[in-house]
Write a protein that holds these residues in place. Structure first.
Motif, PDB file in Angstrom:
ATOM      1  N   GLN A  47       0.806  -1.247   0.468  1.00 34.68           N
ATOM      2  CA  GLN A  47       0.515  -0.072  -0.532  1.00 34.68           C
ATOM      3  C   GLN A  47       1.138   1.200   0.239  1.00 34.68           C
ATOM      4  OE1 GLN A  47      -3.468  -1.071   2.903  1.00 34.68           O
ATOM      5  NE2 GLN A  47      -1.632  -1.684   4.058  1.00 34.68           N
ATOM      6  N   HIS A  65      -5.162   5.826  -3.514  1.00 34.41           N
ATOM      7  CA  HIS A  65      -4.866   5.108  -3.587  1.00 34.41           C
ATOM      8  C   HIS A  65      -5.127   5.608  -5.430  1.00 34.41           C
ATOM      9  CE1 HIS A  65      -4.106   0.750  -6.316  1.00 34.41           C
ATOM     10  NE2 HIS A  65      -5.855   1.629  -7.433  1.00 34.41           N
ATOM     11  N   LEU A  74      -8.905   3.749  -0.203  1.00 35.62           N
ATOM     12  CA  LEU A  74      -8.830   2.514   0.360  1.00 35.62           C
ATOM     13  C   LEU A  74      -9.082   2.007   2.112  1.00 35.62           C
ATOM     14  CD1 LEU A  74      -8.165   0.468  -2.678  1.00 35.62           C
ATOM     15  CD2 LEU A  74      -9.893   1.120  -2.087  1.00 35.62           C
TER      16      LEU A  74
END
Length: 96
Positions: A47, A65, A74
Motif C-alpha cells: 500500500q 490509491h 482505500l
C-alpha cells in the motif's frame, strides 16, 4: 450564451474538480506526516504509505490509491488483511 459566459462556466467546472485528493501531504495537509512507526510496522507494504489519513466516519486509516482511471481512498490494511483503525468498532447489542 456569450463567449465570456462559457469561459466562466468552464472555469467554475474546472475548479469544482479540485479537492483534497490533489493536495500534497505537506504541513497542515490532510495526511498523517510522518506516519507513526508502529503503523508502518503492521501495514501491508503493498500500500502507498505516503498519503494516509484518518476517515472521520469510522476512525479507520485510509490511503490514497492512484489507479489507471481514478484516485480514491482505500482502507489501510495490516499484513493479515484487516483494516487498521484508531478506535475499536462500536459493539452492537442485539434487539430484544
Amino acid at each position: 450564451m456569450t463567449r465570456t459566459g462559457l469561459m466562466l462556466a468552464a472555469a467554475a467546472f474546472a475548479l469544482a474538480a479540485c479537492d483534497e485528493t490533489t493536495q500534497s501531504a505537506g504541513l497542515g495537509g490532510p495526511f498523517l506526516s510522518p506516519l507513526p512507526d508502529n503503523i508502518v510496522a503492521i501495514a501491508d507494504p503493498k500500500q502507498d504509505l505516503d498519503a494516509v489519513k484518518v476517515d472521520p466516519v469510522d476512525g479507520c486509516l485510509v490511503y490514497r490509491h492512484v489507479g489507471p482511471v481514478e484516485t480514491t481512498f482505500l482502507p489501510l490494511r495490516n499484513k493479515q488483511g484487516r483494516p487498521i483503525c484508531t478506535r475499536a468498532p462500536a459493539e452492537t447489542t442485539p434487539a430484544t
